[in-house]
Scaffold this active site. Structure first.
Site, PDB file in Angstrom:
ATOM      1  CG  HIS A  55      -1.803   1.165   1.321  1.00  0.00           C
ATOM      2  ND1 HIS A  55      -2.959   1.254   0.589  1.00  0.00           N
ATOM      3  CD2 HIS A  55      -1.723   2.309   2.028  1.00  0.00           C
ATOM      4  CE1 HIS A  55      -3.556   2.400   0.852  1.00  0.00           C
ATOM      5  NE2 HIS A  55      -2.826   3.068   1.722  1.00  0.00           N
ATOM      6  CG  ASP A  74      -0.809   6.052   2.090  1.00  0.00           C
ATOM      7  OD1 ASP A  74      -1.980   5.883   1.746  1.00  0.00           O
ATOM      8  OD2 ASP A  74      -0.313   5.529   3.107  1.00  0.00           O
ATOM      9  CG  ASP A  87      -5.693   3.696   4.010  1.00  0.00           C
ATOM     10  OD1 ASP A  87      -6.306   3.630   5.081  1.00  0.00           O
ATOM     11  OD2 ASP A  87      -4.711   4.448   3.841  1.00  0.00           O
ATOM     12  CG  HIS A 119      -6.420   7.127   0.553  1.00  0.00           C
ATOM     13  ND1 HIS A 119      -6.063   6.162  -0.352  1.00  0.00           N
ATOM     14  CD2 HIS A 119      -5.606   6.947   1.610  1.00  0.00           C
ATOM     15  CE1 HIS A 119      -5.073   5.441   0.142  1.00  0.00           C
ATOM     16  NE2 HIS A 119      -4.777   5.889   1.330  1.00  0.00           N
TER      17      HIS A 119
END
Ligand code: ZN
Length: 1085
Positions: free
Chosen positions: A290, A292, A402, A612
């Protein structure tokens, strides 16, 4: 017969007649605690397994020679640039920094002769920050995390020849979570330095390493299996036997220990063969990282994180044939393609082999609360087109582990973008109610469904611990329907994805399941799609969840970083307007080229900023600045596009000063009639339904103004037009009277447009959360005296100053315009806020005399209804919700809508509607939202329930008419093309349902004059229209066009043809189910 000895009956037994010694039962807790001894640090470290991990270690000259070049400031130069500089001698033990700087190392390795024949040689590099290993030719090989995580790089066999070998290491002065100046989310410390702790060649003992993992997993079984199971007792016993067999002075004992472990793990755990037992697995492990796109580090650093992480995975795949890796976010693939082409090629090969799985179908893992409907469409359109053009296929699974809550229209949009599956797990963070399902059908507002799976291990960055595998069953909430699950493992962000340790652990978990049992049987070697394929076969029996997946946390993200939200809204509007106008221009004038490249650039930046942690406002200040720069670029490109379009239209961008030369630019698809200011003292009426509206003089008489403003007593004013009478006292509206309906809307003694301030200290996540208890701290703000601001023939406005604190204040202008016959009048409020608070939340509230247990909020392509009460904990959890351009509270026959131009946070408690304005969290951005803010909102009372009146007014509030001059620059006569643009070239006819909204008009992606060649060009020219039902009922209408259309097709969001639609006499019919989003493609002659 007699005299002979009778033989003993039964089988011969060695069982001693007498007990030779006392034997005790293992005292569980003591023997359990002893497990630690073999691998712990501290007093036994020199005498346990740790002492045998390495056979030899060398460092320093001549084996590891280091030199360094420091990149200036915070630059991130390329390999070519960096290696062109002079490097200076350095050593392990030196410090490097400060935060965010980059340092390039030349690392010359020379393996000494006594290590040459060792089984496994590694470079161990630990500088407590992120790094990337490059070969001497400039190809990235592998990422390094630091802090004892991913510090190993396996030396190629070619390095064993006794010669010197050169590699480079690019050091980034940040940890995997940036440079927090305190706990994880505190603003970055600009002055962090990093010590190069280790730079050494290590001959690892593979037996010791393998035993370490064997023992770890069996130890977990001893600790975590139920004590009333024999499997637990056997694990405990096995561990103790291993401790006893271990001899720190004898490496051969490692093999003996491993043999003991085999009794619990089986004999296959040293290879991927362990997964070939043929037994039915239930937990499907998929490697993931993951990343970001920005968060506690800037976007610029993410580009490097991608290269580090994905090169790791390509390398690990060579060593672990069972590893399958799924990765989302087309944007990150695009960065890799542009900046690290050799890594991208490597990824492409792994994609072709079916090991590396692009997933998600969206441009980034975006927020789904705030982007407009069209933005969600473009996330999919840009994502899927990237995947299709680069890897030859689209994604089937929307991947959003997420994100902070999930819009109720996502299932419909997913299906229209070719995806029938959805993965998330964030709802496991809910801090009020526990979400009840693991695997279910999620149903959109229009009834469309997708299969949703939320991994029961409740993480998207699982460490692949024994416990993660165990929880994949023990926390599974849909066992009635299906008992399989996904285990999404791998370190996120700077951690670089799955590690070799994680893969080794999973092999052993599988070994335990097959040899002993109890542990759910894990499997590696499948894709996420394989998993969903199996679910899909029985999905008809899954439970359903209708409507939004509301996230009971992070409610502050609807408000934090107000400028980003405003820029997002403005960008969406400008893109919508320009695509419409450019479509018209490109058809009107063939010499005008539809600016596809510019639109792509704009969209890609807007979509990226919807990531996000960006749009929700949960990133550090550096990332906020990067997003500001991107938005500035978006608006700059927009200006250049509009300049070209206005030339085609024959209008000048100069704002007109006379009614005769004036033209109002209209981009909304319905008839508009509005009063516009020409100058200080002149107003005009713009009327029509084409893109360019003619003006006529507004007729008024001095005696009978369209709006009046009177001071009725000191400091109390009344504004009045034909429809509304508004009483304002010290900035608050104490009466709002609908003259037509003869109805007062403000309950006696209450005040609308009242500012209120709250203490805003959430439990931990400052930028993210506003907690329920903030409501208990509500304080109304007292305003100064209201004064007349401006009185014109067609509008009157009042101004009020409100002190928030010694540092903060608001200037509020309340305006009532002329009522327009046949249209609902509204009150407009413009606030300029000077905001310098700490952990305070500013809102404005509107108590109204309306009763309903539900309020309505605009969402993407529709409306969500949410409770206005706190009956249950599920109702209470929605104490702050996301809303787009309007929120509405209506009872039978009447209602009030609150419109806004840039806000997303809202609450309706009982009869009080509350628009959230500004927050002031101090982490992770210490300066979030400090400064000046311009905010507009509107109060729209309406007869009847929520209807197209509100929907349209909210559009108009956000898309004011833009005044232009019909006289082309430098010309003395009006532009020649103006007249035909007074009619819309495409529209919904008058008799169509007013609930229908023609939202998007654009050119076909692959039209021959538009295409940029990513996907096969389609012959001819086409126009794509997106129409939705905005109110939630079957809606029929007719689309009429003046373009020379030959054929009309209903298409999906990716513009694939679905059905041909009957087209005759320039018209075709549309018939939409409640909240349907329909796309049509008009093929032009
Ligand atoms: Zn994230």
């Amino acid at each position: 017969m007699g005299g002979e000895t009778r033989a003993q009956r039964g089988p011969k037994s060695d069982y001693a007649l007498q007990a030779p010694r006392p034997v005790g039962q293992m005292i569980t807790n003591i023997y359990k605690d002893r497990i630690n001894q073999l691998t712990a640090g501290g007093q036994y470290a020199g005498h346990n397994l740790n002492a045998l991990m390495n056979e030899a270690v060398v460092s320093g000259q001549p084996h590891v020679q280091l030199s360094v070049w420091h990149a200036p400031d915070q630059t991130r130069p390329s390999f070519k640039e960096a290696t062109s500089h002079e490097f200076k001698r350095t050593n392990a033990g030196e410090w490097f920094g400060p935060s965010w700087t980059t340092h390039w190392f030349k690392v010359v390795l020379k393996v000494p002769s006594h290590l040459r024949d060792k089984r496994l040689l590694e470079l161990h590099w630990d500088a407590n920050n992120e790094g990337l290993v490059w070969n001497e030719h400039g190809h990235p090989l592998q990422g390094l995390t630091g802090g004892n995580e991913r510090v190993e790089w396996v030396l190629p066999d070619s390095f064993r020849n006794g010669e010197e070998h050169l590699i480079y290491i690019e050091m980034a002065c940040n940890g995997m979570f940036g440079n927090p100046g305190g706990d994880t989310i505190q603003p970055p410390d600009p002055n962090r330095y990093f010590r190069l702790d280790r730079a050494e060649i290590v001959a690892v003992d593979p037996d010791a390493r393998q035993l370490h993992i064997d023992y770890w997993i069996i130890g977990d079984a001893a600790r975590e299996f139920p004590q009333d199971s024999w499997e637990q007792h056997k694990a405990l016993k096995t561990c103790n036997q291993i401790v006893e067999a271990f001899d720190v002075n004898n490496r051969d004992s490692l093999k003996v220990c491993r043999k003991i472990a085999e009794g619990y793990l089986g004999s296959q755990v040293d290879s991927s063969a362990v997964y070939q037992s043929g037994k039915e697995p239930v937990v499907f492990g998929i490697g993931h990282c993951h990343i970001d796109s920005c968060w506690l580090w800037p976007f610029a650093e993410t580009k490097r994180k991608v290269a580090r992480s994905w090169s790791n995975q390509c390398g690990l795949m060579e060593r672990y044939p069972e590893l399958h890796f799924a990765c989302s976010q087309a944007q990150q693939y695009k960065w890799l393609k542009e900046l690290y082409p050799s890594v991208f090629d490597r990824v492409k090969r792994k994609v072709a082999e079916g090991r590396f799985h692009p997933i998600g179908g969206s441009w980034v893992e975006h927020d789904t609360n705030m982007p407009s409907g069209e933005s969600l469409v473009r996330q999919f359109l840009y994502g899927q087109r990237f995947y299709e053009s680069n890897f030859g296929s689209r994604c089937q699974t929307f991947w959003l582990p997420d994100t902070f809550g999930y819009s109720s229209q996502l299932p419909q949009l997913c299906r229209l973008a070719g995806m029938s599956r959805f993965l998330t797990q964030k709802l496991s963070w809910n801090n009020i109610n526990r979400f009840p399902h693991t695997t279910f059908n999620w149903v959109a507002l229009d009834g469309t469904q997708v299969i949703c799976h939320m991994p029961p291990s409740e993480t998207y960055t699982a460490e692949a611990h024994f416990g993660d595998v165990k929880r994949s069953m023990s926390q599974h909430k849909s066992l009635d329907q299906d008992h399989t699950s996904l285990l999404v493992f791998g370190k996120g962000d700077g951690g670089g994805g799955p590690t070799w340790q994680q893969l080794e652990k999973l092999r052993r978990c599988r070994g335990v399941s097959d040899t002993v049992g109890v542990l759910p049987r894990v499997h590696l070697g499948n894709s996420v799609d394989d998993f969903f394929d199996k679910l899909e076969r029985k999905a008809d029996s899954f439970v359903t969840w209708y409507g939004e997946l509301y996230f009971e946390l992070h409610r502050g993200t609807y408000t934090t970083q107000s400028n980003n939200k405003r820029n997002n809204r403005k960008s969406e509007i400008v893109l919508r307007d320009l695509e419409l106008l450019a479509t018209i221009a490109s058809i009107k004038d063939e010499s005008y080229k539809y600016p596809k490249k510019k639109f792509d650039t704009m969209w890609e930046m807007v979509l990226l900023c919807q990531f996000h942690d960006c749009l929700p406002g949960s990133s550090i200040e550096m990332a906020v600045h990067e997003s500001m720069e991107m938005y500035a670029e978006v608006f700059k490109i927009a200006e250049s596009i509009f300049k070209d379009i206005s030339e085609v239209f024959g209008v000048s961008q100069v704002r007109t000063t006379t009614v005769a030369d004036g033209i109002a630019l209209n981009t909304l698809p319905w008839h508009r009639k509005e009063v516009v200011d020409i100058s200080e003292n002149e107003a005009a009426v713009a009327c029509g339904n084409g893109p360019l509206l003619r003006l006529r003089t507004l007729k008024t008489s001095q005696d009978d103004p369209l709006v009046s403003a009177k001071q009725v007593s000191k400091g109390i004013f009344v504004l009045e037009n034909d429809q509304l009478r508004v009483r304002v006292e010290a900035g608050a509206i104490t009466s709002l009277y609908d003259r037509k309906a003869e109805r007062e809307l403000i309950p006696k003694g209450q005040k609308a447009n009242q500012y209120v301030i709250f203490d805003d200290k959430p439990l931990y996540w400052q930028a993210w959360d506003v907690e329920v208890y903030h409501l208990d701290t509500r304080k109304p703000l007292h305003s100064g005296e209201t004064k007349i601001h401006e009185i014109k023939k067609h509008s009157a406005s009042l101004i009020t100053h409100t002190k928030i604190s010694d540092k903060s204040s608001v200037k509020t202008i309340i305006t009532l315009g002329a009522a327009v016959e046949g249209q609902q009048s509204h009150i407009e409020v413009a606030a300029t806020v000077e905001w310098h608070e700490t952990m305070k939340f500013l809102k404005v509230e509107f108590p109204v005399d309306i009763r309903n247990t539900e309020a309505s909020y605009e969402t993407q392509f529709g409306i969500v209804r949410r409770p206005t009460h706190y009956n249950t904990s599920w109702d209470m959890a929605k104490f702050e919700v996301c809303s787009h351009r309007f929120a509405d509270l209506s009872e039978h026959g009447y209602g009030v809508s609150i419109l806004n131009d840039s806000k997303y946070g809202f609450a309706t408690a009982g009869n009080v509607m509350r628009l959230s304005l500004l927050r002031s969290p101090k982490a992770p951005d210490a300066h979030a939202d400090m400064g000046t803010h311009h905010i507009r909102w509107g109060i729209l009372p309406h007869q009847g329930g929520l209807s197209h009146v509100t929907v349209r007014k909210a559009f108009e509030f956000n898309n004011p008419l833009k005044l232009l001059s019909s006289r082309a620059a430098g010309s003395s006569s009006p532009g020649s093309l103006v007249l035909d643009l007074a009619r819309p070239p495409v529209c919904l006819t008058q008799d169509s349902s007013p609930a229908l909204v023609l939202d998007t008009v654009k050119r076909g992606e692959d039209d021959e004059d538009v295409s940029r060649g990513e996907l096969p060009v389609k012959e001819g020219r086409s126009v794509v229209l997106r129409i939705y039902d905005s109110l939630g009922g079957r809606a029929r209408g007719t689309v009429a066009t003046t373009w020379d259309v030959t054929r009309v097709c209903k298409v999906n969001l990716l513009e694939d043809e679905l059905d041909e639609v009957k087209f005759a006499d320039g018209e075709f019919a549309v018939d939409l189910r409640a909240f349907e989003v329909a796309t049509f493609k008009l093929q032009l002659a």
